[in-house]
Design a protein around this motif. Sequence first.
Motif, PDB file in Angstrom:
ATOM      1  N   ILE A  26      -2.377 -42.582   8.816  1.00 24.76           N
ATOM      2  CA  ILE A  26      -1.064 -42.026   9.136  1.00 24.76           C
ATOM      3  C   ILE A  26      -1.163 -41.091  10.344  1.00 24.76           C
ATOM      4  CG2 ILE A  26       0.802 -40.564   8.302  1.00 24.76           C
ATOM      5  CD1 ILE A  26       0.748 -43.368   7.100  1.00 24.76           C
ATOM      6  N   GLU A  27      -2.235 -40.320  10.414  1.00 23.27           N
ATOM      7  CA  GLU A  27      -2.420 -39.408  11.544  1.00 23.27           C
ATOM      8  C   GLU A  27      -2.523 -40.170  12.858  1.00 23.27           C
ATOM      9  OE1 GLU A  27      -5.856 -37.289  10.328  1.00 23.27           O
ATOM     10  OE2 GLU A  27      -4.794 -36.200   8.751  1.00 23.27           O
ATOM     11  N   MET A  28      -3.191 -41.316  12.854  1.00 25.76           N
ATOM     12  CA  MET A  28      -3.312 -42.103  14.064  1.00 25.76           C
ATOM     13  C   MET A  28      -1.963 -42.691  14.464  1.00 25.76           C
ATOM     14  SD  MET A  28      -6.314 -41.575  14.995  1.00 25.76           S
ATOM     15  CE  MET A  28      -6.453 -42.702  16.371  1.00 25.76           C
ATOM     16  N   PHE A  29      -1.171 -43.142  13.483  1.00 27.41           N
ATOM     17  CA  PHE A  29       0.184 -43.589  13.775  1.00 27.41           C
ATOM     18  C   PHE A  29       0.988 -42.462  14.423  1.00 27.41           C
ATOM     19  CE2 PHE A  29       0.023 -47.229  10.638  1.00 27.41           C
ATOM     20  CZ  PHE A  29       0.459 -48.201  11.524  1.00 27.41           C
ATOM     21  N   LEU A  30       0.946 -41.279  13.800  1.00 25.95           N
ATOM     22  CA  LEU A  30       1.770 -40.168  14.257  1.00 25.95           C
ATOM     23  C   LEU A  30       1.330 -39.644  15.616  1.00 25.95           C
ATOM     24  CD1 LEU A  30       2.326 -38.191  10.928  1.00 25.95           C
ATOM     25  CD2 LEU A  30       3.902 -39.752  12.084  1.00 25.95           C
ATOM     26  N   SER A  31       0.048 -39.771  15.926  1.00 24.24           N
ATOM     27  CA  SER A  31      -0.412 -39.311  17.235  1.00 24.24           C
ATOM     28  C   SER A  31       0.270 -40.081  18.363  1.00 24.24           C
ATOM     29  CB  SER A  31      -1.936 -39.459  17.345  1.00 24.24           C
ATOM     30  OG  SER A  31      -2.314 -40.832  17.390  1.00 24.24           O
TER      31      SER A  31
END
Length: 299
Positions: A26-31
């Motif tokens: 999810i963090e990679m998506f949000l980045s």
Amino acid sequence: MLLNGRIEEFQRYSNFKSLKDFNNNIEMFLSIYKKEFTKSEFIAFNRLRKYCAKVIGVANASIKTVLAGIQDKDTAAGVSESTFKRMKRKAVKLGILTIEPTQRNNKSQSTNLWIFNRFVSNSNKIDPPPTSGEGRKKPEQKEKVVDQLAPLETGHSIYTNLHNINNHLNTRSFKYIKFVPKIVNQKYASLFQHDLRKIWTRVTSACKQAKRTFSDVRISKTDKNEIGLVAIDSLYRYIVERNKKNETMPLDEQCSIVYSVTFSQIEQLKVCQDPIFQDVNKEKLLNDEKHSLIVKMLE
């Protein structure tokens, strides 16, 4: 159409091995895509995430339940149903989310099954969740999924080739970058050189913003260093994936990724305090490399 039931019955739709795996994805998506959401839509997105603890990355909460949770836990003003549905459409379009409708035994429509997808680095396509004869077609060629936050091996040959990623990255040794902690210097000074100072500044900015946003969170210097290392590890892995496609990553984008991952790490402190996480085994979290820090900070 799927038959609704207990969330444990949908285990086969989970795309993740652990909470760490889920949150990293999810963090990679949000980045990359966080800017696509308005503030209210992002609140709705984050609240939906928090219903994905029992079956990691999968939830069957109703929209009404999620909106009630937002009003109770996030903001007294809440968000509207139309805002939630806009968030839903954006998340589906961006490949973050897959939605499966469900029905009751009497064939009437029930709540949706919310399925979070894995982040895929080299394609806009997203791996669909595994199925067991539910009628979904598998892609002919499965894209390679980023193995995020795997332990770094400093002797790997990729370290000698990082000058091919961006012109400002090479392997010349830098003993110390000012205003960057020693533990971070030791691991990354020779890799990012003087850009490490600006990258670490974004870690500091994210920590300060998180303290303002979550007033009851306390972050020591040691905690900040560990969280920052996780964020820079994520950045490193993402740069490597870009390098495989012969693409460069501007420094501003690197800083944006580090800021987003750092803030999300601290945000997990709030996630762990939510009642929905009470059913998650604490010992399991302690065995998780990243969440052991979170549990320790909560004690």
